[in-house]
Design an enzyme around this catalytic site. Sequence first.
Site, PDB file in Angstrom:
ATOM      1  N   GLY A 184      60.486 -64.327 -79.191  1.00 40.44           N
ATOM      2  CA  GLY A 184      61.013 -65.677 -78.983  1.00 40.44           C
ATOM      3  C   GLY A 184      60.472 -66.332 -77.720  1.00 40.44           C
ATOM      4  O   GLY A 184      60.401 -67.559 -77.640  1.00 40.44           O
ATOM      5  N   ALA A 217      64.066 -63.092 -78.064  1.00 38.91           N
ATOM      6  CA  ALA A 217      65.464 -63.290 -78.423  1.00 38.91           C
ATOM      7  C   ALA A 217      66.235 -62.077 -77.917  1.00 38.91           C
ATOM      8  O   ALA A 217      65.667 -61.001 -77.733  1.00 38.91           O
ATOM      9  CB  ALA A 217      65.596 -63.418 -79.939  1.00 38.91           C
ATOM     10  N   GLU A 222      57.296 -67.792 -78.710  1.00 37.18           N
ATOM     11  CA  GLU A 222      57.585 -68.895 -79.639  1.00 37.18           C
ATOM     12  C   GLU A 222      58.096 -70.130 -78.902  1.00 37.18           C
ATOM     13  O   GLU A 222      57.727 -71.264 -79.229  1.00 37.18           O
ATOM     14  CB  GLU A 222      58.604 -68.421 -80.685  1.00 37.18           C
ATOM     15  CG  GLU A 222      58.006 -67.366 -81.610  1.00 37.18           C
ATOM     16  CD  GLU A 222      59.024 -66.693 -82.509  1.00 37.18           C
ATOM     17  OE1 GLU A 222      60.092 -66.274 -81.997  1.00 37.18           O
ATOM     18  OE2 GLU A 222      58.783 -66.595 -83.722  1.00 37.18           O
ATOM     19  N   GLU A 250      58.090 -58.347 -82.888  1.00 36.35           N
ATOM     20  CA  GLU A 250      59.237 -58.221 -83.790  1.00 36.35           C
ATOM     21  C   GLU A 250      59.095 -57.075 -84.780  1.00 36.35           C
ATOM     22  O   GLU A 250      60.064 -56.431 -85.167  1.00 36.35           O
ATOM     23  CB  GLU A 250      59.455 -59.539 -84.557  1.00 36.35           C
ATOM     24  CG  GLU A 250      60.053 -60.665 -83.717  1.00 36.35           C
ATOM     25  CD  GLU A 250      59.020 -61.481 -82.961  1.00 36.35           C
ATOM     26  OE1 GLU A 250      57.844 -61.058 -82.870  1.00 36.35           O
ATOM     27  OE2 GLU A 250      59.385 -62.550 -82.442  1.00 36.35           O
TER      28      GLU A 250
HETATM   29  N1  CAA Z   1      66.720 -58.640 -75.459  1.00 37.71           N
HETATM   30  C1  CAA Z   1      67.682 -58.076 -74.711  1.00 37.71           C
HETATM   31  N2  CAA Z   1      67.447 -57.408 -73.584  1.00 37.71           N
HETATM   32  C2  CAA Z   1      66.169 -57.298 -73.174  1.00 37.71           C
HETATM   33  C3  CAA Z   1      65.111 -57.854 -73.904  1.00 37.71           C
HETATM   34  C4  CAA Z   1      65.420 -58.555 -75.095  1.00 37.71           C
HETATM   35  N3  CAA Z   1      64.487 -59.161 -75.846  1.00 37.71           N
HETATM   36  N4  CAA Z   1      63.949 -57.583 -73.273  1.00 37.71           N
HETATM   37  C5  CAA Z   1      64.277 -56.888 -72.170  1.00 37.71           C
HETATM   38  N5  CAA Z   1      65.616 -56.706 -72.108  1.00 37.71           N
HETATM   39  C6  CAA Z   1      66.376 -55.997 -71.087  1.00 37.71           C
HETATM   40  C7  CAA Z   1      66.231 -54.487 -71.237  1.00 37.71           C
HETATM   41  O1  CAA Z   1      67.104 -54.002 -72.233  1.00 37.71           O
HETATM   42  C8  CAA Z   1      66.595 -54.026 -69.846  1.00 37.71           C
HETATM   43  O2  CAA Z   1      68.003 -54.076 -69.732  1.00 37.71           O
HETATM   44  P1  CAA Z   1      68.822 -52.829 -69.068  1.00 37.71           P
HETATM   45  O3  CAA Z   1      68.348 -52.801 -67.631  1.00 37.71           O
HETATM   46  O4  CAA Z   1      70.233 -53.221 -69.233  1.00 37.71           O
HETATM   47  O5  CAA Z   1      68.408 -51.601 -69.815  1.00 37.71           O
HETATM   48  C9  CAA Z   1      66.033 -55.133 -68.959  1.00 37.71           C
HETATM   49  O6  CAA Z   1      65.858 -56.270 -69.811  1.00 37.71           O
HETATM   50  C10 CAA Z   1      64.692 -54.779 -68.359  1.00 37.71           C
HETATM   51  O7  CAA Z   1      63.820 -54.390 -69.418  1.00 37.71           O
HETATM   52  P2  CAA Z   1      63.014 -52.977 -69.444  1.00 37.71           P
HETATM   53  O8  CAA Z   1      63.740 -51.952 -68.672  1.00 37.71           O
HETATM   54  O9  CAA Z   1      62.699 -52.678 -70.870  1.00 37.71           O
HETATM   55  O10 CAA Z   1      61.685 -53.426 -68.656  1.00 37.71           O
HETATM   56  P3  CAA Z   1      60.215 -52.834 -68.837  1.00 37.71           P
HETATM   57  O11 CAA Z   1      59.424 -53.440 -67.730  1.00 37.71           O
HETATM   58  O12 CAA Z   1      60.253 -51.353 -68.977  1.00 37.71           O
HETATM   59  O13 CAA Z   1      59.695 -53.422 -70.239  1.00 37.71           O
HETATM   60  C11 CAA Z   1      59.364 -55.138 -71.916  1.00 37.71           C
HETATM   61  C12 CAA Z   1      59.533 -54.802 -70.408  1.00 37.71           C
HETATM   62  C13 CAA Z   1      58.057 -54.535 -72.403  1.00 37.71           C
HETATM   63  C14 CAA Z   1      59.329 -56.644 -72.023  1.00 37.71           C
HETATM   64  C15 CAA Z   1      60.533 -54.533 -72.699  1.00 37.71           C
HETATM   65  O14 CAA Z   1      61.755 -54.916 -72.106  1.00 37.71           O
HETATM   66  C16 CAA Z   1      60.578 -54.986 -74.141  1.00 37.71           C
HETATM   67  O15 CAA Z   1      59.855 -54.458 -74.967  1.00 37.71           O
HETATM   68  N6  CAA Z   1      61.470 -55.964 -74.453  1.00 37.71           N
HETATM   69  C17 CAA Z   1      61.681 -56.425 -75.818  1.00 37.71           C
HETATM   70  C18 CAA Z   1      60.528 -57.304 -76.293  1.00 37.71           C
HETATM   71  C19 CAA Z   1      60.758 -57.723 -77.716  1.00 37.71           C
HETATM   72  O16 CAA Z   1      60.768 -56.905 -78.617  1.00 37.71           O
HETATM   73  N7  CAA Z   1      60.931 -59.015 -77.953  1.00 37.71           N
HETATM   74  C20 CAA Z   1      61.136 -59.567 -79.274  1.00 37.71           C
HETATM   75  C21 CAA Z   1      62.592 -59.784 -79.505  1.00 37.71           C
HETATM   76  S1  CAA Z   1      62.939 -60.232 -81.192  1.00 37.71           S
HETATM   77  C22 CAA Z   1      62.668 -61.911 -81.270  1.00 37.71           C
HETATM   78  O17 CAA Z   1      62.335 -62.540 -80.305  1.00 37.71           O
HETATM   79  C23 CAA Z   1      62.932 -62.536 -82.624  1.00 37.71           C
HETATM   80  C24 CAA Z   1      62.374 -63.906 -82.751  1.00 37.71           C
HETATM   81  O18 CAA Z   1      61.307 -64.108 -83.280  1.00 37.71           O
HETATM   82  C25 CAA Z   1      63.126 -65.067 -82.316  1.00 37.71           C
END
Ligand code: CAA
Length: 261
Positions: A112, A69, A115, A135
């Site tokens: 998400g 998400a 999911e 999460e």
């Molecule tokens: N939401 C918004 N933006 C996101 C994102 C997310 N879930 N995941 C990645 N991005 C964005 C980053 O912020 C980054 O944007 P900027 O260039 O503007 O900074 C861009 O995508 C590229 O990401 P990274 O620079 O972080 O890339 P990386 O290769 O270093 O890492 C990753 C990749 C490990 C996937 C890392 O991006 C990450 O940890 N993302 C979040 C994963 C996460 O926590 N997901 C769960 C979300 S909560 C949820 O989903 C609730 C639910 O149950 C419905």
Amino acid sequence: SGTYEFIKAEKRGEKGNVGLIQLNRPKALNALNDGLMKEVGEALTQFEKDDSVGCIVLTGSERAFAAGADIKQMQSQEFAGVWRGNFLSHWDQLTRANKPIIAAVNGFALGGGCEVAMMCDIIYAGENAQFGQPEITLGTIPGAGGTQRLTKAIGKSKAMEMVLTANRMSAQEAEKAGLVSKVFPVDKVVDEAIKTAEKISSFSKITVGMCKESVNAAYELSLKEGLHFEKRLFHATFATNDRKEGMTAFSEKRAPNFTDS
Ligand code: CAA
């Protein structure tokens, strides 16, 4: 099939009978904001209505199926708002499709993203796929099935560990655990999903729909109720032309010509 901001949708397969939805928000690793999920819903509605489409494939990019998400969109939200708006409830549209959906997953399928893949009927993974429910690292919990569908898919111990530690599962582990049905080289997974979708599309849409409904009933019903439901649908196939055609074609040693009737 329409112009979208966050996805691409097109018909694929030799007979154009596969609906392909590609998440296309590369700069955010396909983070699932409201606009993107709304477009997925619209494309799904189109493919559900299109009689030439028998099966749908949902994919992302080679780097990310979806990284979850949209955290930036959620950051400023408060309890009252997410509760009143029943935040993320519209994602469930994926689970109400009559036509089968195959998730073709490369790269990150986190939160998400994992999911959404699990809302689909079959998951194919590329060798670089990574599944996870991170999460907990954000101070929240999975909100679109991560504690429920994952537990049913891989069992309590593995699901609990993933949800409590945020540790990711590789494509190979996911296949071993039964989350994923097959693993392919990264550049092959979408083609393989389309091939499988073409095969599914070659059968009667009525029979396909009944198979899907009956397998899904196994998640909701007791064994006794589930077996009864299955038996009644099996009986119902005897009211279709396609059941008659299928068995007649077998007896006449020829290919069946299903008419979805
Ligand atoms: N939401 C918004 N933006 C996101 C994102 C997310 N879930 N995941 C990645 N991005 C964005 C980053 O912020 C980054 O944007 P900027 O260039 O503007 O900074 C861009 O995508 C590229 O990401 P990274 O620079 O972080 O890339 P990386 O290769 O270093 O890492 C990753 C990749 C490990 C996937 C890392 O991006 C990450 O940890 N993302 C979040 C994963 C996460 O926590 N997901 C769960 C979300 S909560 C949820 O989903 C609730 C639910 O149950 C419905």
